[in-house]
Write a protein that holds these residues in place. Structure first.
Motif, PDB file in Angstrom:
ATOM      1  N   ARG A   1       0.804  -1.218   0.000  1.00 54.64           N
ATOM      2  CA  ARG A   1       0.000   0.000   0.000  1.00 54.64           C
ATOM      3  C   ARG A   1       0.839   1.271   0.000  1.00 54.64           C
ATOM      4  O   ARG A   1       0.500   2.229  -0.664  1.00 54.64           O
ATOM      5  CB  ARG A   1      -1.044  -0.023   1.108  1.00 54.64           C
ATOM      6  CG  ARG A   1      -0.533   0.205   2.504  1.00 54.64           C
ATOM      7  CD  ARG A   1      -1.591  -0.155   3.502  1.00 54.64           C
ATOM      8  NE  ARG A   1      -1.841  -1.593   3.441  1.00 54.64           N
ATOM      9  CZ  ARG A   1      -3.000  -2.168   3.677  1.00 54.64           C
ATOM     10  NH1 ARG A   1      -4.035  -1.451   3.988  1.00 54.64           N
ATOM     11  NH2 ARG A   1      -3.114  -3.480   3.619  1.00 54.64           N
ATOM     12  N   THR A   2       1.929   1.287   0.733  1.00 54.29           N
ATOM     13  CA  THR A   2       2.702   2.532   0.793  1.00 54.29           C
ATOM     14  C   THR A   2       3.322   2.839  -0.573  1.00 54.29           C
ATOM     15  O   THR A   2       3.282   3.970  -1.050  1.00 54.29           O
ATOM     16  CB  THR A   2       3.776   2.449   1.887  1.00 54.29           C
ATOM     17  OG1 THR A   2       3.129   2.130   3.118  1.00 54.29           O
ATOM     18  CG2 THR A   2       4.524   3.753   2.053  1.00 54.29           C
TER      19      THR A   2
ATOM     20  N   ARG B   1      12.092   3.395   1.381  1.00 53.85           N
ATOM     21  CA  ARG B   1      11.776   2.478   2.496  1.00 53.85           C
ATOM     22  C   ARG B   1      12.962   1.541   2.639  1.00 53.85           C
ATOM     23  O   ARG B   1      13.429   0.957   1.657  1.00 53.85           O
ATOM     24  CB  ARG B   1      10.505   1.687   2.202  1.00 53.85           C
ATOM     25  CG  ARG B   1      10.320   0.575   3.232  1.00 53.85           C
ATOM     26  CD  ARG B   1       8.969  -0.035   3.236  1.00 53.85           C
ATOM     27  NE  ARG B   1       7.980   0.868   3.795  1.00 53.85           N
ATOM     28  CZ  ARG B   1       6.772   0.469   4.184  1.00 53.85           C
ATOM     29  NH1 ARG B   1       6.425  -0.798   4.080  1.00 53.85           N
ATOM     30  NH2 ARG B   1       5.905   1.338   4.690  1.00 53.85           N
TER      31      ARG B   1
ATOM     32  N   HIS C   1       7.883   6.686  10.268  1.00 53.78           N
ATOM     33  CA  HIS C   1       7.006   6.521   9.104  1.00 53.78           C
ATOM     34  C   HIS C   1       6.112   7.776   9.038  1.00 53.78           C
ATOM     35  O   HIS C   1       4.918   7.721   9.302  1.00 53.78           O
ATOM     36  CB  HIS C   1       6.177   5.244   9.306  1.00 53.78           C
ATOM     37  CG  HIS C   1       5.526   4.708   8.078  1.00 53.78           C
ATOM     38  ND1 HIS C   1       5.494   5.381   6.876  1.00 53.78           N
ATOM     39  CD2 HIS C   1       4.856   3.546   7.864  1.00 53.78           C
ATOM     40  CE1 HIS C   1       4.840   4.643   5.985  1.00 53.78           C
ATOM     41  NE2 HIS C   1       4.436   3.534   6.559  1.00 53.78           N
TER      42      HIS C   1
ATOM     43  N   GLN D   1       2.689   8.120   7.160  1.00 55.52           N
ATOM     44  CA  GLN D   1       1.617   7.352   7.816  1.00 55.52           C
ATOM     45  C   GLN D   1       1.025   8.187   8.961  1.00 55.52           C
ATOM     46  O   GLN D   1      -0.194   8.269   9.122  1.00 55.52           O
ATOM     47  CB  GLN D   1       2.171   6.022   8.357  1.00 55.52           C
ATOM     48  CG  GLN D   1       1.137   5.172   9.081  1.00 55.52           C
ATOM     49  CD  GLN D   1       0.155   4.486   8.143  1.00 55.52           C
ATOM     50  OE1 GLN D   1       0.542   3.932   7.123  1.00 55.52           O
ATOM     51  NE2 GLN D   1      -1.141   4.513   8.479  1.00 55.52           N
TER      52      GLN D   1
ATOM     53  N   ARG E   1       7.243   1.357  13.710  1.00 52.60           N
ATOM     54  CA  ARG E   1       7.570   2.726  13.262  1.00 52.60           C
ATOM     55  C   ARG E   1       6.306   3.555  13.112  1.00 52.60           C
ATOM     56  O   ARG E   1       6.337   4.778  13.240  1.00 52.60           O
ATOM     57  CB  ARG E   1       8.350   2.676  11.950  1.00 52.60           C
ATOM     58  CG  ARG E   1       7.632   1.907  10.842  1.00 52.60           C
ATOM     59  CD  ARG E   1       8.577   1.629   9.693  1.00 52.60           C
ATOM     60  NE  ARG E   1       7.973   0.748   8.705  1.00 52.60           N
ATOM     61  CZ  ARG E   1       8.677  -0.019   7.887  1.00 52.60           C
ATOM     62  NH1 ARG E   1       9.990  -0.042   7.945  1.00 52.60           N
ATOM     63  NH2 ARG E   1       8.077  -0.769   6.999  1.00 52.60           N
ATOM     64  N   VAL E   2       5.186   2.880  12.833  1.00 48.76           N
ATOM     65  CA  VAL E   2       3.906   3.594  12.734  1.00 48.76           C
ATOM     66  C   VAL E   2       3.586   4.233  14.085  1.00 48.76           C
ATOM     67  O   VAL E   2       3.213   5.412  14.175  1.00 48.76           O
ATOM     68  CB  VAL E   2       2.774   2.629  12.310  1.00 48.76           C
ATOM     69  CG1 VAL E   2       1.420   3.312  12.389  1.00 48.76           C
ATOM     70  CG2 VAL E   2       3.029   2.091  10.908  1.00 48.76           C
TER      71      VAL E   2
ATOM     72  N   ARG F   1      -0.404  -3.913  13.884  1.00 45.91           N
ATOM     73  CA  ARG F   1      -0.224  -5.283  13.391  1.00 45.91           C
ATOM     74  C   ARG F   1       0.694  -6.062  14.335  1.00 45.91           C
ATOM     75  O   ARG F   1       1.752  -5.565  14.733  1.00 45.91           O
ATOM     76  CB  ARG F   1       0.430  -5.247  12.001  1.00 45.91           C
ATOM     77  CG  ARG F   1       0.641  -6.593  11.382  1.00 45.91           C
ATOM     78  CD  ARG F   1       1.101  -6.451   9.941  1.00 45.91           C
ATOM     79  NE  ARG F   1       2.471  -5.968   9.827  1.00 45.91           N
ATOM     80  CZ  ARG F   1       3.541  -6.753   9.751  1.00 45.91           C
ATOM     81  NH1 ARG F   1       3.403  -8.077   9.770  1.00 45.91           N
ATOM     82  NH2 ARG F   1       4.739  -6.247   9.651  1.00 45.91           N
TER      83      ARG F   1
ATOM     84  N   GLN G   1       3.368  -8.459  14.540  1.00 48.24           N
ATOM     85  CA  GLN G   1       4.356  -8.857  13.544  1.00 48.24           C
ATOM     86  C   GLN G   1       4.711 -10.318  13.846  1.00 48.24           C
ATOM     87  O   GLN G   1       5.575 -10.597  14.659  1.00 48.24           O
ATOM     88  CB  GLN G   1       5.533  -7.881  13.602  1.00 48.24           C
ATOM     89  CG  GLN G   1       5.006  -6.426  13.503  1.00 48.24           C
ATOM     90  CD  GLN G   1       6.036  -5.384  13.116  1.00 48.24           C
ATOM     91  OE1 GLN G   1       7.214  -5.681  12.958  1.00 48.24           O
ATOM     92  NE2 GLN G   1       5.600  -4.151  12.945  1.00 48.24           N
TER      93      GLN G   1
ATOM     94  N   PRO H   1      -2.982   0.492  10.416  1.00 50.24           N
ATOM     95  CA  PRO H   1      -2.201   0.929   9.255  1.00 50.24           C
ATOM     96  C   PRO H   1      -2.191  -0.076   8.108  1.00 50.24           C
ATOM     97  O   PRO H   1      -1.758   0.275   6.999  1.00 50.24           O
ATOM     98  CB  PRO H   1      -0.782   1.072   9.824  1.00 50.24           C
ATOM     99  CG  PRO H   1      -0.742   0.090  10.958  1.00 50.24           C
ATOM    100  CD  PRO H   1      -2.123   0.061  11.532  1.00 50.24           C
ATOM    101  N   GLY H   2      -2.634  -1.311   8.366  1.00 52.82           N
ATOM    102  CA  GLY H   2      -2.504  -2.371   7.376  1.00 52.82           C
ATOM    103  C   GLY H   2      -1.040  -2.776   7.269  1.00 52.82           C
ATOM    104  O   GLY H   2      -0.166  -1.980   7.605  1.00 52.82           O
ATOM    105  N   PRO H   3      -0.753  -3.990   6.853  1.00 57.11           N
ATOM    106  CA  PRO H   3      -1.725  -5.039   6.572  1.00 57.11           C
ATOM    107  C   PRO H   3      -2.289  -5.615   7.875  1.00 57.11           C
ATOM    108  O   PRO H   3      -1.562  -5.778   8.848  1.00 57.11           O
ATOM    109  CB  PRO H   3      -0.895  -6.084   5.812  1.00 57.11           C
ATOM    110  CG  PRO H   3       0.532  -5.829   6.219  1.00 57.11           C
ATOM    111  CD  PRO H   3       0.643  -4.393   6.576  1.00 57.11           C
TER     112      PRO H   3
HETATM  113  C1  NCD Z   1       3.225  -0.541   8.228  1.00 57.63           C
HETATM  114  C2  NCD Z   1       4.694  -0.537   7.954  1.00 57.63           C
HETATM  115  O1  NCD Z   1       5.137  -1.114   6.977  1.00 57.63           O
HETATM  116  O2  NCD Z   1       5.376   0.080   8.740  1.00 57.63           O
HETATM  117  N1  NCD Z   1       2.371  -0.613   7.165  1.00 57.63           N
HETATM  118  C3  NCD Z   1       2.221   0.407   6.278  1.00 57.63           C
HETATM  119  O3  NCD Z   1       3.077   1.228   6.059  1.00 57.63           O
HETATM  120  N2  NCD Z   1       1.025   0.484   5.681  1.00 57.63           N
HETATM  121  C4  NCD Z   1       2.792  -1.306   9.387  1.00 57.63           C
HETATM  122  C5  NCD Z   1       3.134  -2.757   9.496  1.00 57.63           C
HETATM  123  O4  NCD Z   1       3.811  -3.354   8.663  1.00 57.63           O
HETATM  124  O5  NCD Z   1       2.686  -3.330  10.504  1.00 57.63           O
END
Ligand code: NCD
Length: 311
Positions: free
Chosen positions: A57-58, A107, A135, A138, A168-169, A221, A223, A261-263
């Protein structure tokens, strides 16, 4: 932001800068509702997406944002390139610069990589996620989504729930929410929280106890790749204590906003029906993401705010 050339983390931004980005994003959100969703603002500019970590998505969001502004977009993903031949970040960056790119969206799994790029390149650097560190886009899209749902954010209470340690979110999001004058709670088992205190943040282990106080429940999420580190006894126990399910949502304020924030791992940090409940702003976050990334690219690449350029 006119004099600022990069977006590395939210603490580079004053509250005024954030306000300018959010206002510009709101004008672009209007553009995105039109039948023809494209403006000529960045015609002739080139934006590179330099992604050393998987992302759907990003990366797509930055790509759509740049295209809606009529910029040319190059996508560089680490596996399909000379990184496999061992080229270092610096050489890759200098190659891109030699091609005359105007902005690099990066990224990278290593915290701080965008700061290195800033030292080496003339182009504007946009951090799209570095390690567990930051991030910023976000965090900005999350603020825009919160404002769309709740209006004024000052004095509102947000709980970031789950794997805060690796997120990081959460790191950028907490700073952004604090800068807007919000109360921030960090809700997690002790093993998923950073060892050091997070400035200005109230830590809670008991999710059920804090739900009724919150205007926003921001679910992170889990992880799963981190489970090997042994930071929680079992996924079942985590789910039992921290999943946002319909029962817990029932204890929240009627106008509570649910974010992620997804996923998403449906059935782990968030129940499938809650992810689709009217409280959930998860698809609104994705929509806000395009408008925010348009705003940041536009402001960094020399656009002036508002006016005919946006229209
Ligand atoms: C996040 C990320 O990659 O930091 N997702 C995102 O940017 N949409 C969150 C995550 O991976 O849990």
């Amino acid at each position: 932001m006119a004099e600022k050339r990069h977006l590395l983390d939210v603490d580079d931004l004053s509250r005024e800068d954030m306000g300018r980005i959010l206002d510009t994003a709101r004008s672009f959100a209007e553009v995105l509702k039109r039948p023809i969703k494209k403006v000529p603002s960045l015609r002739g500019k080139t934006v590179v997406n330099l992604f050393y970590e998987p992302s759907t998505r990003t990366r797509l969001s930055f790509e759509v944002a740049a295209k809606r502004l009529s910029a040319d977009v190059l996508n560089f993903s680490a596996t399909a390139s000379s990184v496999e031949k061992g080229e270092g970040l610096k050489d890759t960056a200098l190659t891109l610069e030699a091609m005359g790119v105007d902005a690099v969206v990066v990224r990278h799994p290593v915290a701080g990589a965008p700061w290195l790029l800033r030292q080496w390149l003339e182009a504007a650097i946009l951090n799209a996620g570095d390690g567990m560190h930051a991030h910023p886009t976000q965090a900005l899209l999350d603020l825009l989504t919160m404002q769309e749902r709740l209006g004024e954010l000052e004095g509102r209470t947000v709980a970031f729930v789950g794997d805060i340690l690796h997120s990081r979110v959460a790191r950028s999001g907490i700073k952004a929410c604090r800068a807007m004058g919000m109360q921030v709670l960090a809700v997690a088992p002790p093993t998923l929280l950073p060892a050091a205190e997070i400035e200005g943040v109230e830590v809670c282990y008991d999710f059920d106890a804090v739900i009724p106080r919150c205007d926003i429940l921001y679910m992170l999420r889990i992880q799963k790749e981190r489970q090997k580190e042994g930071r929680f006894p079992s996924l079942e126990e985590y789910t039992h204590l921290y999943q946002l399910d319909a029962r817990r949502l029932g204890k929240a304020r009627p106008e509570v906003v649910v974010m992620h924030p997804g996923p998403m791992n449906r059935g782990v940090e968030i129940a499938a029906d809650v992810a689709e409940a009217p409280h959930a702003a998860i698809t609104a976050q994705v929509t806000a993401g395009v408008a925010i990334r348009m705003a940041v690219l536009f402001l960094l690449l020399g656009g002036s705010e508002g006016g005919e350029k946006v229209a």
